[in-house]
Design a protein around this motif. Structure first.
Motif, PDB file in Angstrom:
ATOM      1  N   ARG A  86      -5.035   2.533  -6.109  1.00 27.93           N
ATOM      2  CA  ARG A  86      -4.567   2.250  -4.761  1.00 27.93           C
ATOM      3  C   ARG A  86      -5.023   3.283  -3.772  1.00 27.93           C
ATOM      4  O   ARG A  86      -5.710   4.622  -4.520  1.00 27.93           O
ATOM      5  N   THR A 115      -3.539   0.897   1.010  1.00 27.83           N
ATOM      6  CA  THR A 115      -4.506   0.068   0.407  1.00 27.83           C
ATOM      7  C   THR A 115      -4.712  -1.269   1.371  1.00 27.83           C
ATOM      8  O   THR A 115      -5.747  -1.720   1.850  1.00 27.83           O
ATOM      9  N   GLU A 116      -3.507  -1.682   1.426  1.00 24.82           N
ATOM     10  CA  GLU A 116      -3.383  -3.027   2.182  1.00 24.82           C
ATOM     11  C   GLU A 116      -3.882  -2.843   3.682  1.00 24.82           C
ATOM     12  O   GLU A 116      -4.779  -3.609   4.288  1.00 24.82           O
ATOM     13  N   ARG A 117      -3.523  -1.646   4.305  1.00 31.00           N
ATOM     14  CA  ARG A 117      -3.973  -1.293   5.744  1.00 31.00           C
ATOM     15  C   ARG A 117      -5.577  -1.405   5.814  1.00 31.00           C
ATOM     16  O   ARG A 117      -6.118  -1.625   6.731  1.00 31.00           O
ATOM     17  N   LYS A 139      -7.542  -2.470   3.668  1.00 35.72           N
ATOM     18  CA  LYS A 139      -8.190  -3.909   3.666  1.00 35.72           C
ATOM     19  C   LYS A 139      -7.907  -4.830   5.105  1.00 35.72           C
ATOM     20  O   LYS A 139      -8.915  -5.286   5.229  1.00 35.72           O
ATOM     21  N   LEU A 140      -6.984  -4.710   5.589  1.00 36.69           N
ATOM     22  CA  LEU A 140      -6.669  -5.516   6.823  1.00 36.69           C
ATOM     23  C   LEU A 140      -7.845  -4.845   7.926  1.00 36.69           C
ATOM     24  O   LEU A 140      -8.341  -5.530   8.605  1.00 36.69           O
ATOM     25  N   ASN A 177      -4.686 -16.870  -0.952  1.00 35.51           N
ATOM     26  CA  ASN A 177      -5.579 -16.085   0.168  1.00 35.51           C
ATOM     27  C   ASN A 177      -6.684 -16.897   0.524  1.00 35.51           C
ATOM     28  O   ASN A 177      -7.254 -16.562   1.594  1.00 35.51           O
TER      29      ASN A 177
END
Lengths: 92, 752
Positions: free
Chosen positions: B338, B365-367, B369-370, B560
């Protein structure tokens, strides 16, 4: 019954005078065959009495009755001796 | 001593000696009355000689006895003396000689000393009481009740008369007292003050009267002592309140730390071991608190990462300053690698040295990716816009080239040597046009023209191209059911769907495999709808399935795949738009799509498109003979591209039409207002500066209510098509188009 009047002059309530007064009472006890009374006068409370009675110092024990007037000055600790000095031998 | 030194002392001299000595001398006669007193005796008894002589004095109880006597002076002062009476003979008579020594001062000194000694003992008792109270207070974890009970028991021994002393604390409705406590008249109290307010009272009583002292029933020191103890009790409560306040604050902070969605940890500055961890930290790292506490980074993370963390920790502690680490990788136990955004803060002790290291980490991590997806989307958007813009001009250019080539071809003899060259120009133009269409499809700017469609026919016509697309390692199989219902869709778009799915299938089989395209009729009933998707409309559908024998997908990927910009392909390889475009087209067409896949089991996409009933496939009409395409009507051509406008004009004039032309919308309006006579048809470009084609047509229509309109465009804005789907009833020509197509469309529209 013959009357005996003793006056004991003290100053204050110190342990010493407590003892003196106790001794005075003991004498009265020994004089059970008389009509004996002890009057304790604290001259620190009643200085005028000392003046009237011509008391110079305490402790002083005075035999007022029966005559002759006799007095003891200083500590009291031996009732028999006191009686002797006061010329008050207990009746037998 | 010699004889000459000897002093002859006469009897009378004794009198003067006795008179001058400091001791009082009194001589008492046999009756006990005073017969002599020296001046010192006059002073001591406060009487003059005259007053003393003859006064009864008394006998001693025992001869030579030393006794104490006391005299009250005239001022009321008690004077003390030691007296010794001895028997003596004076003038032949027995007398008592009293020698009196005044020791009032001495006694006073002695008493003072004794009192000081006893005062000292009292002070020691008081101090030891206060000391023991402070010990009780310091006892860790002692409750207030325990302290109060302990303190109340310490009070009696500290007072002058412990045996008759009792004590009681009344505080906030609670009572703590010694076993012998009794309310008496000899009472001493002191208020217990907490936070500036009276909270209770401390009380000390004597059970019986004790000798009075000048100060009253209790000594000055005892009053100070009770006040000191009461004050101490107040302090304890203040402290306990403070502690409670601190605990409340701590609980509040704890709950914030526990519930904050960021990882929060605390390390000791010396060994950098974790001494505190919150829930978000446990969730993030996948370790329980028990796994983490007492460990350091090397116990938990790969060496490389631990080195990094430790280096940052040491920097913070060395520089005693906050650092902000925008990105740092961390290997978690359950969620792989992460990325964290971490802030590290040194926490200093009172000496200003680092004691702890506080860390606050956010899982970005998600941010990230976004962000990457967003960047990708922006890139796509930019490419799309560019493609759209280029396509417009490019189509115009292509059309001019191709149109002029076509016009030239029309005038050439069958065996003209230039014919082949011109035909090649035309073919390459078409190829360029196809490329432009792909660009537009990619940027989703193309215009949909749904028609009743037989998917089987479409697939059959498409197979060759698909086979080329998937390469030799992959086998393509079609299972097409006969009697397939028609669907209403844009053929180009359906081709796009199939193409995207087939490409996807190919990419899932790097080592080769099989792609199966399958069609079937499907009737989705209420039960099916309930079981699958309640937004589904029950009814007749056509199913189109594309399956592969590839690697398949896991649950996460599967959930996804229709997300725009989601791709499992390497950056730069896939756009992440393929399946989302499929999804979009299917949805636009009123259909549904499902995916069935398991890792290692291949993947099947099933698309359900609503079947249309009562319509037949629109076969291309028989092309009318070329001379049927002429006419004499008046046509207004609106086109901002000069070359294209001239081409259009030439084509139409060749067919016999009367042509008006305008280079923009304003000019077109002016011409249509100025024109005398009929305008039968307007052919207008859609996207033009100043005024778009739709607006030009709408404004001219009232002048010529019978006028027909043909729109032409290389791509579209939303003026004639909504979300790329052409408004029904509109006549549209997709640029580039050939002269023949134009002539036919014009005739078609005029004749309709």
């Amino acid at each position: 019954m013959e009357k005996v009047v003793l006056k004991l002059y003290v100053s204050g309530k110190s342990p010493r005078y407590k003892r003196v007064i106790e001794e005075g009472h003991r004498i009265i006890e020994k004089l059970s065959e008389y009509d004996a009374q002890l009057e304790v006068i604290d001259i620190s409370e009643h200085p005028e009495v000392a003046q009237e009675d011509n008391i110079l110092a305490t402790p002083t024990l005075i035999k007022k009755l029966p005559p002759p007037i006799r007095s003891i000055i200083g500590d009291l600790f031996d009732s028999d001796k006191i009686l002797m000095v006061l010329d008050l031998a207990p009746l037998r | 001593m010699t004889m000459t030194d000897r002093v002859n002392i006469h009897q009378t001299d004794f009198g003067s000696i006795i008179s001058s000595i400091a001791d009082s001398i009194v001589i008492v006669d046999q009756k006990g009355n005073i017969c002599f007193a020296n001046p010192s005796a006059e002073d001591f008894f406060c009487r003059n000689l005259k007053e003393l002589l003859g006064k009864p004095f008394g006998f001693p109880l025992i001869k030579d006895q030393t006794t104490e006597i006391e005299v009250i002076s005239k001022s009321g002062e008690l004077r003390m003396a030691e007296m010794q009476m001895t028997e003596s003979v004076l003038g032949g008579k027995k007398v008592y000689l009293a020698s009196i020594r005044d020791f009032t001062e001495l006694k006073r000194l002695e008493q003072g000393l004794r009192k000081q000694g006893s005062d000292l003992a009292e002070r020691v008792k008081e101090l030891s009481c206060l000391y023991r109270i402070s010990k009780i207070i310091e006892r860790p974890k002692a409750s207030f009740e325990e302290m109060a009970r302990g303190i109340v028991a310490l009070i009696p021994p500290a007072w002058q008369y412990p045996d008759i002393t009792c004590a009681r604390i009344i505080l906030n409705g609670q009572e703590f007292k010694t076993e012998n406590f009794k309310e008496t008249d000899w009472r001493q109290t002191s208020d217990i003050v907490v936070n500036g307010k009276q909270a209770g009272v401390l009380e000390v009583n004597y059970l019986e009267e004790r000798p009075e002292k000048d100060e009253g029933p209790f000594s000055k020191e005892e009053r100070s002592l009770i006040d000191a103890i009461a004050e101490r009790l107040g302090h304890i409560l203040d402290r306990i309140k403070g502690k409670e306040e601190l605990q409340r604050t701590n609980r509040f902070l704890d709950s914030i730390i526990e519930n904050i969605p960021n990882m929060i940890f605390l390390k000791d500055a010396k060994e950098l071991r974790f001494i505190r961890f919150n829930r978000a930290g446990e969730d993030l790292l996948g370790y329980s608190r028990d796994d983490l506490l007492g460990k350091n980074d090397y116990d938990l993370f790969p060496k490389e990462q631990a080195d990094w963390f430790t280096e940052k920790d040491q920097k913070v502690l060395r520089e005693m300053d906050v650092i902000d680490i925008e990105e740092e990788p961390v290997r978690t136990r359950h969620k792989g690698e992460r990325t964290l955004h971490t802030k590290k803060v040194p926490i200093l002790n009172v000496e200003g040295e680092p004691e702890y290291l506080l860390g606050i980490s956010e899982d970005i991590t998600e941010r990230k990716k976004l962000e990457a997806q967003f960047q990708q989307a922006q890139k796509m958007e930019a490419v799309g816009r560019l493609a759209g813009g280029v396509a417009h001009d490019f189509n115009n250019l292509l059309m001019t080239i191709m149109g002029n080539a076509d016009l030239m071809l029309m005038g050439l003899a069958e065996d003209d040597p230039f014919r082949e060259k011109l035909e090649q120009i035309g073919q390459n133009g078409k190829r360029a046009a196809r490329l432009t269409r792909q660009l537009l499809a990619f940027s989703r700017k193309q215009i949909l023209q749904p028609v009743a469609l037989d998917l089987n026919e479409l697939i059959k016509g498409f197979v060759k191209m698909l086979e080329r697309l998937i390469g030799e390692d992959v086998e393509l199989e079609t299972v097409l059911v006969s009697g397939l219902r028609l669907v209403k869709a844009d053929p180009g778009q359906v081709e796009q769907i199939i193409m995207n799915l087939v490409i996807n299938a190919r990419d899932a089989m790097p080592g080769g495999g099989k792609v199966i395209i399958e069609t079937a009729n499907a009737d989705l009933d209420e039960d099916y709808v309930r079981a699958h998707d309640v937004s589904l409309q029950p009814g007749p559908y056509v199913m189109l399935a594309v399956s592969d024998t590839g690697t398949g997908m896991d649950e996460e990927t599967r959930s996804n795949i229709f997300e725009p910009f989601f791709t499992t392909k390497e950056v730069g390889k896939g756009t992440g738009l393929g399946l989302s475009t499929v999804y979009g087209i299917v949805k636009q067409s009123g259909g549904y799509i499902w995916v069935y896949s398991e890792p290692g089991q291949g993947t099947t996409f099933k698309i359900y498109l609503p079947a249309v009933v009562g319509e037949t496939v629109q076969r291309k009409k028989e092309q009318p003979p070329a001379d049927d395409l002429t006419g004499s009507e008046t046509i207004l051509v609106v086109e901002d591209d000069d070359a294209l406008r001239n081409l259009g004009r030439e084509i139409l004039e060749r067919q016999g039409y009367r042509v008006l032309d305008a280079g923009n919308g304003i000019e077109a309006l002016r011409i249509s207002e100025a024109h005398r006579g009929q305008i039968h048809l307007m052919i207008t470009d859609v996207v033009m500066p100043k005024m778009g084609g739709k607006k030009v047509a709408d404004r001219s229509q009232p002048l010529y209510p019978q006028m027909k309109v043909i729109y032409m465009s290389g791509y579209t804005d939303n003026s004639i098509a909504h979300h790329g789907i052409l408004a029904p009833g509109l006549n549209f020509l997709q640029k580039p188009f050939s002269p023949e197509v134009l002539a036919r469309k014009v005739r078609e529209v005029l004749d309709a």
